[in-house]
Enzyme design. Sequence first.
Site, PDB file in Angstrom:
ATOM      1  N   LYS A   1       0.751  -1.329   0.041  1.00 44.49           N
ATOM      2  CA  LYS A   1       0.014  -0.082  -0.036  1.00 44.49           C
ATOM      3  C   LYS A   1       0.927   1.172   0.045  1.00 44.49           C
ATOM      4  O   LYS A   1       0.415   2.071  -0.458  1.00 44.49           O
ATOM      5  CB  LYS A   1      -0.895   0.007   1.208  1.00 44.49           C
ATOM      6  CG  LYS A   1      -2.250  -1.156   0.952  1.00 44.49           C
ATOM      7  CD  LYS A   1      -2.773  -1.665   2.404  1.00 44.49           C
ATOM      8  CE  LYS A   1      -3.643  -2.555   2.190  1.00 44.49           C
ATOM      9  NZ  LYS A   1      -4.380  -2.996   3.203  1.00 44.49           N
TER      10      LYS A   1
ATOM     11  N   GLN B   1      -5.186  -2.132   9.346  1.00 50.87           N
ATOM     12  CA  GLN B   1      -5.081  -3.518   8.697  1.00 50.87           C
ATOM     13  C   GLN B   1      -5.596  -4.553   9.522  1.00 50.87           C
ATOM     14  O   GLN B   1      -5.424  -4.394  10.781  1.00 50.87           O
ATOM     15  CB  GLN B   1      -3.458  -3.543   8.451  1.00 50.87           C
ATOM     16  CG  GLN B   1      -2.967  -4.919   7.510  1.00 50.87           C
ATOM     17  CD  GLN B   1      -3.533  -4.901   6.153  1.00 50.87           C
ATOM     18  OE1 GLN B   1      -3.819  -3.741   5.621  1.00 50.87           O
ATOM     19  NE2 GLN B   1      -3.818  -5.992   5.642  1.00 50.87           N
TER      20      GLN B   1
ATOM     21  N   ASP C   1     -11.695   1.859   3.141  1.00 50.84           N
ATOM     22  CA  ASP C   1     -11.779   0.344   2.866  1.00 50.84           C
ATOM     23  C   ASP C   1     -13.503   0.159   2.826  1.00 50.84           C
ATOM     24  O   ASP C   1     -13.665  -1.079   2.282  1.00 50.84           O
ATOM     25  CB  ASP C   1     -11.643  -0.381   4.301  1.00 50.84           C
ATOM     26  CG  ASP C   1     -10.412  -1.079   4.245  1.00 50.84           C
ATOM     27  OD1 ASP C   1      -9.684  -1.630   3.351  1.00 50.84           O
ATOM     28  OD2 ASP C   1      -9.843  -1.124   5.458  1.00 50.84           O
TER      29      ASP C   1
HETATM   30  N1  GUN Z   1      -7.002  -7.685   5.468  1.00 50.73           N
HETATM   31  C1  GUN Z   1      -7.050  -8.397   4.333  1.00 50.73           C
HETATM   32  N2  GUN Z   1      -7.731  -7.489   3.644  1.00 50.73           N
HETATM   33  C2  GUN Z   1      -7.778  -6.158   4.024  1.00 50.73           C
HETATM   34  C3  GUN Z   1      -8.493  -5.077   3.334  1.00 50.73           C
HETATM   35  O1  GUN Z   1      -8.968  -5.170   2.400  1.00 50.73           O
HETATM   36  N3  GUN Z   1      -8.485  -4.101   4.393  1.00 50.73           N
HETATM   37  C4  GUN Z   1      -8.163  -4.051   5.376  1.00 50.73           C
HETATM   38  N4  GUN Z   1      -7.974  -3.009   6.433  1.00 50.73           N
HETATM   39  N5  GUN Z   1      -7.470  -5.112   6.026  1.00 50.73           N
HETATM   40  C5  GUN Z   1      -7.436  -6.362   5.276  1.00 50.73           C
END
Ligand code: GUN
Length: 283
Positions: free
Chosen positions: A53, A97, A120
Amino acid sequence: MAKIISGKELSAKLKADMAAQVAEFPEKYGRVPHLVVILVGDNPASVSYVTGKAKASETVGIKNTTIRKPETISEEELLSLIRELNEDDSVDGILVQLPLPKHISESKVIETISKAKDVDGFHPLNVAALWQKEDCVLPCTPKGIIKMLKAAGVGIKGKRAVVIGRSNIVGLPVAKLLLDENATVTIAHSRTENLAELTRQAEILVVAIGRPKFVTADMVSEGTVVIDVGVNRDAETGKLCGDVDYAEVEPKASVITPVPGGVGPMTICCLMENTIECFLAKH
Ligand code: GUN
Protein backbone atom coordinates in the site's frame (compact mmCIF):
# COMPACT_ATOMS: atom_id res chain seq x y z
CA MET A 1 -6.30 -21.66 -23.20
CA ALA A 2 -7.92 -19.09 -20.99
CA LYS A 3 -7.49 -15.38 -21.34
CA ILE A 4 -5.46 -14.31 -18.31
CA ILE A 5 -6.48 -11.04 -16.68
CA SER A 6 -3.31 -9.46 -15.35
CA GLY A 7 -4.24 -7.37 -12.35
CA LYS A 8 -0.62 -6.28 -12.29
CA GLU A 9 -0.81 -4.73 -15.76
CA LEU A 10 -4.29 -3.27 -15.38
CA SER A 11 -3.44 -1.72 -12.00
CA ALA A 12 -0.20 -0.26 -13.40
CA LYS A 13 -2.20 1.51 -16.11
CA LEU A 14 -4.83 2.76 -13.67
CA LYS A 15 -2.16 3.95 -11.22
CA ALA A 16 -0.41 5.88 -14.01
CA ASP A 17 -3.73 7.61 -14.83
CA MET A 18 -4.23 8.43 -11.13
CA ALA A 19 -0.65 9.74 -10.86
CA ALA A 20 -1.36 12.19 -13.68
CA GLN A 21 -4.57 13.28 -11.91
CA VAL A 22 -2.88 13.67 -8.50
CA ALA A 23 0.01 15.66 -10.02
CA GLU A 24 -2.47 18.50 -10.59
CA PHE A 25 -3.80 18.51 -7.02
CA PRO A 26 -1.17 20.74 -5.37
CA GLU A 27 -2.00 23.57 -7.76
CA LYS A 28 -5.76 22.92 -7.67
CA TYR A 29 -6.23 22.11 -3.99
CA GLY A 30 -2.97 23.05 -2.30
CA ARG A 31 -1.86 19.52 -1.41
CA VAL A 32 -1.98 15.82 -2.33
CA PRO A 33 -4.26 13.21 -0.69
CA HIS A 34 -2.98 11.70 2.56
CA LEU A 35 -3.60 8.07 3.52
CA VAL A 36 -2.82 6.80 7.02
CA VAL A 37 -2.39 3.06 7.43
CA ILE A 38 -2.29 1.55 10.91
CA LEU A 39 -0.61 -1.80 11.40
CA VAL A 40 -0.90 -3.55 14.76
CA GLY A 41 1.64 -6.30 15.42
CA ASP A 42 3.92 -7.95 12.89
CA ASN A 43 1.90 -10.60 11.08
CA PRO A 44 4.08 -11.20 7.98
CA ALA A 45 1.14 -11.16 5.52
CA SER A 46 -0.13 -7.88 6.99
CA VAL A 47 3.37 -6.34 6.88
CA SER A 48 3.60 -7.30 3.22
CA TYR A 49 0.15 -5.83 2.40
CA VAL A 50 0.95 -2.60 4.21
CA THR A 51 4.27 -2.32 2.35
CA GLY A 52 2.38 -2.80 -0.93
CA LYS A 53 0.00 0.00 0.00
CA ALA A 54 2.90 2.35 0.79
CA LYS A 55 4.61 1.55 -2.53
CA ALA A 56 1.43 2.11 -4.52
CA SER A 57 0.88 5.42 -2.73
CA GLU A 58 4.35 6.52 -3.78
CA THR A 59 3.66 5.55 -7.41
CA VAL A 60 0.41 7.51 -7.47
CA GLY A 61 1.79 10.50 -5.55
CA ILE A 62 -0.39 10.02 -2.51
CA LYS A 63 1.17 10.85 0.86
CA ASN A 64 1.31 7.67 2.95
CA THR A 65 1.89 7.51 6.67
CA THR A 66 2.17 4.01 8.07
CA ILE A 67 1.80 3.88 11.85
CA ARG A 68 3.05 0.67 13.44
CA LYS A 69 1.83 -0.28 16.90
CA PRO A 70 2.80 -3.26 19.03
CA GLU A 71 0.50 -6.28 19.37
CA THR A 72 -0.02 -5.22 23.02
CA ILE A 73 -1.68 -1.88 22.23
CA SER A 74 -4.95 -1.56 24.15
CA GLU A 75 -8.25 -1.20 22.34
CA GLU A 76 -8.80 2.22 23.89
CA GLU A 77 -5.37 3.44 22.79
CA LEU A 78 -6.08 2.35 19.22
CA LEU A 79 -9.54 3.92 19.25
CA SER A 80 -8.16 7.23 20.53
CA LEU A 81 -5.49 7.23 17.80
CA ILE A 82 -8.29 6.78 15.23
CA ARG A 83 -10.31 9.60 16.81
CA GLU A 84 -7.28 11.91 16.57
CA LEU A 85 -6.86 11.03 12.89
CA ASN A 86 -10.59 11.63 12.30
CA GLU A 87 -10.11 15.17 13.64
CA ASP A 88 -6.94 15.82 11.63
CA ASP A 89 -7.84 17.84 8.52
CA SER A 90 -4.61 16.86 6.81
CA VAL A 91 -5.69 13.20 6.76
CA ASP A 92 -8.09 12.02 4.01
CA GLY A 93 -8.11 8.26 4.44
CA ILE A 94 -7.64 5.90 7.41
CA LEU A 95 -7.07 2.17 7.05
CA VAL A 96 -6.52 -0.22 9.94
CA GLN A 97 -4.99 -3.42 8.60
CA LEU A 98 -7.00 -6.50 9.57
CA PRO A 99 -6.92 -8.92 11.28
CA LEU A 100 -6.39 -7.35 14.70
CA PRO A 101 -5.26 -9.10 17.89
CA LYS A 102 -8.10 -10.90 19.69
CA HIS A 103 -8.35 -8.36 22.54
CA ILE A 104 -9.35 -5.61 20.09
CA SER A 105 -12.86 -5.51 18.63
CA GLU A 106 -12.65 -5.14 14.84
CA SER A 107 -16.18 -3.84 14.66
CA LYS A 108 -15.48 -1.12 17.27
CA VAL A 109 -12.38 -0.09 15.30
CA ILE A 110 -14.25 0.03 11.99
CA GLU A 111 -17.14 1.98 13.51
CA THR A 112 -14.75 4.52 15.03
CA ILE A 113 -13.19 5.46 11.67
CA SER A 114 -15.09 8.44 10.29
CA LYS A 115 -17.31 7.38 7.36
CA ALA A 116 -15.75 10.14 5.23
CA LYS A 117 -12.24 8.69 5.77
CA ASP A 118 -13.20 5.03 5.52
CA VAL A 119 -11.16 4.12 2.43
CA ASP A 120 -11.88 0.40 2.99
CA GLY A 121 -15.65 0.91 2.71
CA PHE A 122 -16.12 -1.21 5.84
CA HIS A 123 -17.96 1.34 8.02
CA PRO A 124 -21.58 0.26 8.73
CA LEU A 125 -22.85 3.46 7.07
CA ASN A 126 -20.85 2.69 3.91
CA VAL A 127 -22.07 -0.93 3.99
CA ALA A 128 -25.67 0.27 4.37
CA ALA A 129 -25.21 2.72 1.50
CA LEU A 130 -23.84 -0.07 -0.72
CA TRP A 131 -26.89 -2.27 -0.03
CA GLN A 132 -29.23 0.67 -0.62
CA LYS A 133 -27.49 1.58 -3.87
CA GLU A 134 -26.52 5.01 -2.58
CA ASP A 135 -23.19 6.74 -3.24
CA CYS A 136 -20.52 5.24 -1.02
CA VAL A 137 -16.91 4.17 -0.78
CA LEU A 138 -16.85 0.68 -2.31
CA PRO A 139 -14.75 -2.04 -0.65
CA CYS A 140 -11.49 -2.37 -2.58
CA THR A 141 -11.39 -6.06 -3.52
CA PRO A 142 -14.97 -6.27 -4.86
CA LYS A 143 -14.50 -2.99 -6.73
CA GLY A 144 -11.27 -4.32 -8.27
CA ILE A 145 -12.98 -7.55 -9.35
CA ILE A 146 -15.71 -5.68 -11.24
CA LYS A 147 -13.06 -3.51 -12.93
CA MET A 148 -11.16 -6.65 -14.02
CA LEU A 149 -14.29 -8.28 -15.46
CA LYS A 150 -15.12 -5.12 -17.39
CA ALA A 151 -11.55 -4.62 -18.63
CA ALA A 152 -11.56 -8.21 -19.94
CA GLY A 153 -14.81 -7.53 -21.78
CA VAL A 154 -16.79 -10.04 -19.72
CA GLY A 155 -20.52 -9.36 -19.98
CA ILE A 156 -22.04 -9.63 -16.49
CA LYS A 157 -25.68 -8.80 -17.24
CA GLY A 158 -27.95 -11.84 -17.08
CA LYS A 159 -25.09 -14.23 -16.26
CA ARG A 160 -25.17 -16.90 -13.55
CA ALA A 161 -22.54 -15.86 -11.02
CA VAL A 162 -21.50 -18.00 -8.08
CA VAL A 163 -19.49 -16.48 -5.24
CA ILE A 164 -17.77 -18.93 -2.87
CA GLY A 165 -17.27 -17.13 0.44
CA ARG A 166 -19.51 -14.89 2.51
CA SER A 167 -17.10 -12.53 4.28
CA ASN A 168 -17.92 -8.89 4.92
CA ILE A 169 -14.72 -7.90 3.07
CA VAL A 170 -15.19 -9.86 -0.17
CA GLY A 171 -18.00 -12.42 -0.52
CA LEU A 172 -21.00 -10.34 0.49
CA PRO A 173 -20.03 -7.05 -1.20
CA VAL A 174 -18.86 -8.67 -4.46
CA ALA A 175 -22.18 -10.54 -4.62
CA LYS A 176 -23.98 -7.21 -4.25
CA LEU A 177 -21.88 -5.53 -6.95
CA LEU A 178 -22.49 -8.45 -9.33
CA LEU A 179 -26.21 -8.16 -8.58
CA ASP A 180 -26.03 -4.43 -9.35
CA GLU A 181 -24.51 -5.41 -12.72
CA ASN A 182 -27.61 -7.59 -13.27
CA ALA A 183 -26.00 -10.98 -12.77
CA THR A 184 -28.03 -13.75 -11.13
CA VAL A 185 -25.99 -14.39 -8.01
CA THR A 186 -25.66 -17.36 -5.68
CA ILE A 187 -23.51 -17.14 -2.56
CA ALA A 188 -21.97 -20.48 -1.59
CA HIS A 189 -19.72 -21.26 1.38
CA SER A 190 -17.98 -23.98 3.34
CA ARG A 191 -21.30 -25.54 4.42
CA THR A 192 -22.93 -25.54 0.97
CA GLU A 193 -24.06 -29.04 -0.03
CA ASN A 194 -23.32 -30.33 -3.54
CA LEU A 195 -21.02 -27.37 -4.11
CA ALA A 196 -19.46 -28.77 -7.30
CA GLU A 197 -22.91 -29.19 -8.83
CA LEU A 198 -23.62 -25.55 -8.11
CA THR A 199 -20.27 -24.17 -9.27
CA ARG A 200 -20.50 -26.14 -12.55
CA GLN A 201 -23.54 -24.00 -13.36
CA ALA A 202 -21.59 -20.78 -12.87
CA GLU A 203 -20.72 -18.64 -15.88
CA ILE A 204 -18.76 -16.36 -13.55
CA LEU A 205 -17.14 -17.96 -10.50
CA VAL A 206 -15.61 -15.78 -7.78
CA VAL A 207 -13.66 -17.73 -5.18
CA ALA A 208 -12.88 -16.18 -1.80
CA ILE A 209 -12.90 -19.07 0.64
CA GLY A 210 -9.28 -18.91 1.84
CA ARG A 211 -8.32 -22.52 1.15
CA PRO A 212 -5.39 -23.31 -1.13
CA LYS A 213 -6.36 -24.86 -4.50
CA PHE A 214 -9.91 -25.49 -3.26
CA VAL A 215 -11.53 -25.23 -6.70
CA THR A 216 -10.56 -28.15 -8.90
CA ALA A 217 -11.24 -28.90 -12.58
CA ASP A 218 -14.34 -31.00 -11.85
CA MET A 219 -15.98 -27.94 -10.22
CA VAL A 220 -15.98 -25.73 -13.32
CA SER A 221 -17.56 -26.02 -16.75
CA GLU A 222 -15.88 -25.23 -20.06
CA GLY A 223 -15.79 -21.49 -20.69
CA THR A 224 -16.29 -20.31 -17.10
CA VAL A 225 -14.86 -16.95 -16.05
CA VAL A 226 -12.84 -17.62 -12.88
CA ILE A 227 -11.82 -14.91 -10.42
CA ASP A 228 -9.46 -16.12 -7.68
CA VAL A 229 -9.32 -13.94 -4.57
CA GLY A 230 -7.26 -16.36 -2.48
CA VAL A 231 -3.77 -15.67 -1.23
CA ASN A 232 -2.37 -18.83 0.36
CA ARG A 233 0.92 -20.65 0.77
CA ASP A 234 1.12 -23.93 -1.09
CA ALA A 235 2.01 -26.48 1.62
CA GLU A 236 4.17 -28.48 -0.83
CA THR A 237 6.10 -25.76 -2.67
CA GLY A 238 5.89 -22.92 -0.15
CA LYS A 239 4.90 -20.62 -3.02
CA LEU A 240 1.90 -18.29 -3.11
CA CYS A 241 -1.22 -19.88 -4.53
CA GLY A 242 -4.87 -19.01 -4.86
CA ASP A 243 -8.11 -20.71 -3.84
CA VAL A 244 -8.24 -22.17 -7.36
CA ASP A 245 -6.05 -25.00 -8.62
CA TYR A 246 -4.77 -22.87 -11.48
CA ALA A 247 -2.97 -25.62 -13.43
CA GLU A 248 -6.11 -27.76 -13.49
CA VAL A 249 -8.73 -25.06 -14.00
CA GLU A 250 -7.02 -22.71 -16.46
CA PRO A 251 -7.43 -25.03 -19.50
CA LYS A 252 -11.21 -25.15 -18.93
CA ALA A 253 -11.76 -21.46 -18.12
CA SER A 254 -12.39 -18.81 -20.77
CA VAL A 255 -10.96 -16.10 -18.52
CA ILE A 256 -8.97 -16.50 -15.30
CA THR A 257 -7.02 -14.38 -12.82
CA PRO A 258 -3.58 -15.53 -11.64
CA VAL A 259 -2.20 -15.55 -8.08
CA PRO A 260 -0.05 -13.58 -7.53
CA GLY A 261 -0.60 -10.72 -9.97
CA GLY A 262 -4.39 -10.93 -10.24
CA VAL A 263 -6.91 -9.58 -7.76
CA GLY A 264 -4.28 -8.47 -5.19
CA PRO A 265 -2.80 -5.56 -7.16
CA MET A 266 -6.30 -4.42 -8.14
CA THR A 267 -7.31 -4.25 -4.46
CA ILE A 268 -4.43 -1.89 -3.76
CA CYS A 269 -5.21 0.12 -6.88
CA CYS A 270 -8.80 0.60 -5.71
CA LEU A 271 -7.52 1.71 -2.32
CA MET A 272 -5.64 4.49 -4.11
CA GLU A 273 -8.81 5.40 -6.00
CA ASN A 274 -10.86 5.44 -2.79
CA THR A 275 -8.28 7.70 -1.12
CA ILE A 276 -8.55 10.14 -4.02
CA GLU A 277 -12.36 9.97 -3.81
CA CYS A 278 -12.33 10.78 -0.08
CA PHE A 279 -9.90 13.65 -0.73
CA LEU A 280 -12.03 15.06 -3.56
CA ALA A 281 -15.25 14.76 -1.53
CA LYS A 282 -13.67 17.19 0.96
CA HIS A 283 -12.44 19.68 -1.63
N1 GUN B 1 -6.92 -7.48 5.53
C1 GUN B 1 -7.12 -8.24 4.43
N2 GUN B 1 -7.74 -7.51 3.47
C2 GUN B 1 -7.93 -6.28 3.98
C3 GUN B 1 -8.52 -5.09 3.46
O1 GUN B 1 -9.00 -5.02 2.32
N3 GUN B 1 -8.50 -4.03 4.31
C4 GUN B 1 -8.00 -4.08 5.55
N4 GUN B 1 -8.07 -2.99 6.30
N5 GUN B 1 -7.46 -5.17 6.06
C5 GUN B 1 -7.42 -6.26 5.28
